[in-house]
Design a protein around this motif. Structure first.
Motif, mmCIF file in Angstrom:
data_model
loop_
_atom_site.group_PDB
_atom_site.id
_atom_site.type_symbol
_atom_site.label_atom_id
_atom_site.label_comp_id
_atom_site.label_asym_id
_atom_site.label_seq_id
_atom_site.Cartn_x
_atom_site.Cartn_y
_atom_site.Cartn_z
ATOM 1 N N LEU A 125 0.555 29.337 58.156
ATOM 2 C CA LEU A 125 0.352 28.142 57.357
ATOM 3 C C LEU A 125 -0.855 27.383 57.885
ATOM 4 N N ARG A 126 -1.721 26.983 56.982
ATOM 5 C CA ARG A 126 -2.920 26.275 57.386
ATOM 6 C C ARG A 126 -2.604 24.804 57.638
ATOM 7 N N ALA A 127 -2.973 24.300 58.810
ATOM 8 C CA ALA A 127 -2.816 22.871 59.111
ATOM 9 C C ALA A 127 -3.844 22.085 58.321
ATOM 10 N N GLY A 128 -3.445 20.884 57.879
ATOM 11 C CA GLY A 128 -4.391 20.018 57.204
ATOM 12 C C GLY A 128 -4.218 20.003 55.700
ATOM 13 N N ALA A 129 -3.371 20.864 55.156
ATOM 14 C CA ALA A 129 -3.135 20.841 53.720
ATOM 15 C C ALA A 129 -2.166 19.713 53.384
ATOM 16 N N ARG A 130 -2.168 19.292 52.121
ATOM 17 C CA ARG A 130 -1.154 18.324 51.699
ATOM 18 C C ARG A 130 0.201 19.009 51.722
ATOM 19 N N VAL A 131 1.250 18.234 51.646
ATOM 20 C CA VAL A 131 2.592 18.768 51.871
ATOM 21 C C VAL A 131 3.210 19.219 50.548
ATOM 22 N N PRO A 132 3.039 20.473 50.144
ATOM 23 C CA PRO A 132 3.637 20.939 48.888
ATOM 24 C C PRO A 132 5.085 21.321 49.122
ATOM 25 N N THR A 159 9.864 44.925 51.048
ATOM 26 C CA THR A 159 8.687 45.740 51.347
ATOM 27 C C THR A 159 7.492 44.842 51.661
ATOM 28 N N GLU A 160 6.483 45.428 52.318
ATOM 29 C CA GLU A 160 5.274 44.661 52.615
ATOM 30 C C GLU A 160 4.564 44.268 51.325
ATOM 31 N N ARG A 161 4.661 45.110 50.301
ATOM 32 C CA ARG A 161 4.062 44.759 49.015
ATOM 33 C C ARG A 161 4.695 43.493 48.444
ATOM 34 N N THR A 162 6.022 43.357 48.588
ATOM 35 C CA THR A 162 6.712 42.144 48.115
ATOM 36 C C THR A 162 6.247 40.926 48.895
ATOM 37 N N VAL A 163 6.050 41.085 50.214
ATOM 38 C CA VAL A 163 5.573 39.973 51.028
ATOM 39 C C VAL A 163 4.208 39.508 50.535
ATOM 40 N N ARG A 164 3.292 40.447 50.294
ATOM 41 C CA ARG A 164 1.955 40.074 49.821
ATOM 42 C C ARG A 164 2.023 39.380 48.460
ATOM 43 N N ARG A 165 2.910 39.833 47.612
ATOM 44 C CA ARG A 165 3.073 39.216 46.297
ATOM 45 C C ARG A 165 3.636 37.799 46.435
ATOM 46 N N ASP A 166 4.612 37.628 47.334
ATOM 47 C CA ASP A 166 5.199 36.298 47.541
ATOM 48 C C ASP A 166 4.203 35.329 48.169
ATOM 49 N N ARG A 210 0.601 30.517 47.459
ATOM 50 C CA ARG A 210 -0.737 29.939 47.325
ATOM 51 C C ARG A 210 -0.915 29.286 45.961
ATOM 52 N N GLU A 211 -0.354 29.909 44.921
ATOM 53 C CA GLU A 211 -0.426 29.315 43.583
ATOM 54 C C GLU A 211 0.329 27.996 43.517
ATOM 55 N N LEU A 212 1.390 27.866 44.318
ATOM 56 C CA LEU A 212 2.176 26.630 44.354
ATOM 57 C C LEU A 212 1.541 25.552 45.222
ATOM 58 N N GLY A 213 0.454 25.887 45.926
ATOM 59 C CA GLY A 213 -0.241 24.877 46.723
ATOM 60 C C GLY A 213 -0.064 25.002 48.213
ATOM 61 N N TYR A 214 0.675 26.006 48.680
ATOM 62 C CA TYR A 214 0.828 26.199 50.113
ATOM 63 C C TYR A 214 -0.436 26.848 50.688
ATOM 64 N N GLY A 215 -0.925 26.269 51.774
ATOM 65 C CA GLY A 215 -2.115 26.807 52.421
ATOM 66 C C GLY A 215 -1.764 27.930 53.365
ATOM 67 N N VAL A 216 -1.635 29.158 52.829
ATOM 68 C CA VAL A 216 -1.299 30.324 53.647
ATOM 69 C C VAL A 216 -2.585 31.088 53.942
ATOM 70 N N GLU A 217 -2.933 31.179 55.201
ATOM 71 C CA GLU A 217 -4.124 31.907 55.617
ATOM 72 C C GLU A 217 -3.727 33.301 56.093
ATOM 73 N N SER A 218 -4.678 34.240 56.027
ATOM 74 C CA SER A 218 -4.390 35.606 56.474
ATOM 75 C C SER A 218 -5.608 36.193 57.152
ATOM 76 N N ASP A 219 -5.371 37.128 58.080
ATOM 77 C CA ASP A 219 -6.421 37.878 58.757
ATOM 78 C C ASP A 219 -6.364 39.320 58.292
ATOM 79 N N PRO A 220 -7.490 39.937 58.016
ATOM 80 C CA PRO A 220 -7.481 41.313 57.509
ATOM 81 C C PRO A 220 -7.126 42.323 58.598
#
Length: 321
Positions: A63-70, A33-40, A45-55
């Motif tokens: 994935l945001r470029a420029g983050a360290r490689v988690p 479900t889309e709810r599961t996607v938002r939760r994942d 993000r808590e693990l350090g992945y730079g995931v950006e989103s548009d409303p």
């Protein structure tokens, strides 16, 4: 039901494959479900992945470029070393699976900090590979551009130079890169002709976006398509032979980059082979060291008989000549 960790890895892989995904697209590919996607996404993000989103309903995740490689948390020198190693593995084919090395390099480059990406670009410009005379070199940057186009599966405009040196520009739907051990080939669907084509990667001058994502219905086997394209190249002469071997054994004896095969019953195979002249083809047929029958043309059959008679005469009395 897959585990949360496996699902998170799947989500990271999807986010790395394209510049942007909507929540609905990710949910569809992951069968959740889309709810599961938002939760994942929140977990990533808590693990350090730079995931950006548009409303908004048409917003997307990326994935945001420029983050360290988690989660490896590589430092600058380590990230550069891994990127260089993957690039060399892809170009040399030392691992056998060039696609895997290219795919990993594309994912890594997407999250490299700009300062490391710039250094890698400088090394790309400085490194030179020695190649055989019959294997033109392709710039690492172009190879990655073609691989990226295949990963995105978005329509592109290709600037290409054919074997006669004629320059053309055409819209294509990128599919795969194939390495034959000598050259790289770009497999794509030619939009204007609506047919699958192979392009020598070293003849590509430029590739740039020209449309949105494309869907492939029953795509071809890219390696087989390249093999048949090479075997059906413009040769001045072709010979047709019959091998008393099943198709599988005949392909091992005469590679698909050399000949085109078709079964002749369960225990025989017809093979068409191109070459420079009758004598050259006869020499190749003798090198196969297996029983065969030349079906056509007559001049290749006669050249094969001449070479066979000469070989017999040279060895008839057992004395050196």
């Amino acid at each position: 039901m897959i585990s949360t960790s496996a699902r998170l890895l799947r989500l990271v892989s999807l986010l790395s494959a394209r510049p942007s995904w909507t929540c609905g697209e990710l949910a569809g590919h992951m069968a959740v479900t889309e709810r599961t996607v938002r939760r994942d996404v929140a977990r990533l993000r808590e693990l350090g992945y730079g995931v950006e989103s548009d409303p908004g309903p048409w917003g997307g995740y990326r994935l945001r470029a420029g983050a360290r490689v988690p989660p490896l948390v590589l430092d600058d020198e380590e990230a550069l070393a891994v990127a260089v190693g993957l690039r060399e593995a892809a170009l040399s084919g030392v691992l056998g699976g060039d696609q895997a090395a290219l795919s990993a390099l594309l994912k890594l480059r997407q999250v490299l900090p700009p300062r490391i990406a710039d250094r890698l670009g400088e090394m790309d410009a400085a490194f030179v590979h020695t190649t055989r005379l019959d294997a033109p070199q392709i710039a690492p940057g172009m190879l990655l551009e073609l691989a990226g186009a295949c990963r995105r599966a978005e329509r592109c405009r290709l600037s290409y130079r054919d074997r006669e040196g004629k320059a053309t520009v055409r819209d294509v739907d990128p599919y795969r890169l194939v390495h034959t051990g000598r050259r790289w080939y770009f497999v794509a669907r030619d939009v204007a002709r609506n047919e699958w084509r192979t392009f020598r990667a070293d003849r590509v001058g430029r590739i740039r976006p020209a449309g949105g994502p494309v869907e492939f219905v029953d795509p071809p086997d890219p390696a087989l398509l390249v093999s048949r394209s090479i075997a059906a190249g413009a040769y001045p002469l072709y010979v047709t032979i019959r091998l008393p071997l099943p198709m599988e054994q005949a392909v091992r004896l005469v590679p698909q980059t050399v000949g085109t095969h078709r079964p002749d019953g369960p225990d025989a195979t017809i093979v068409d082979i191109g070459g420079p002249d009758a004598d050259g083809l006869a020499k190749y047929l003798l090198s196969l060291a297996t029983p065969l029958r030349v079906l056509s043309p007559d001049d290749v059959r006669e050249a094969l008989l001449r070479r066979t008679r000469q070989l017999f005469e040279d060895n008839a009395d057992g004395r050196p000549r």
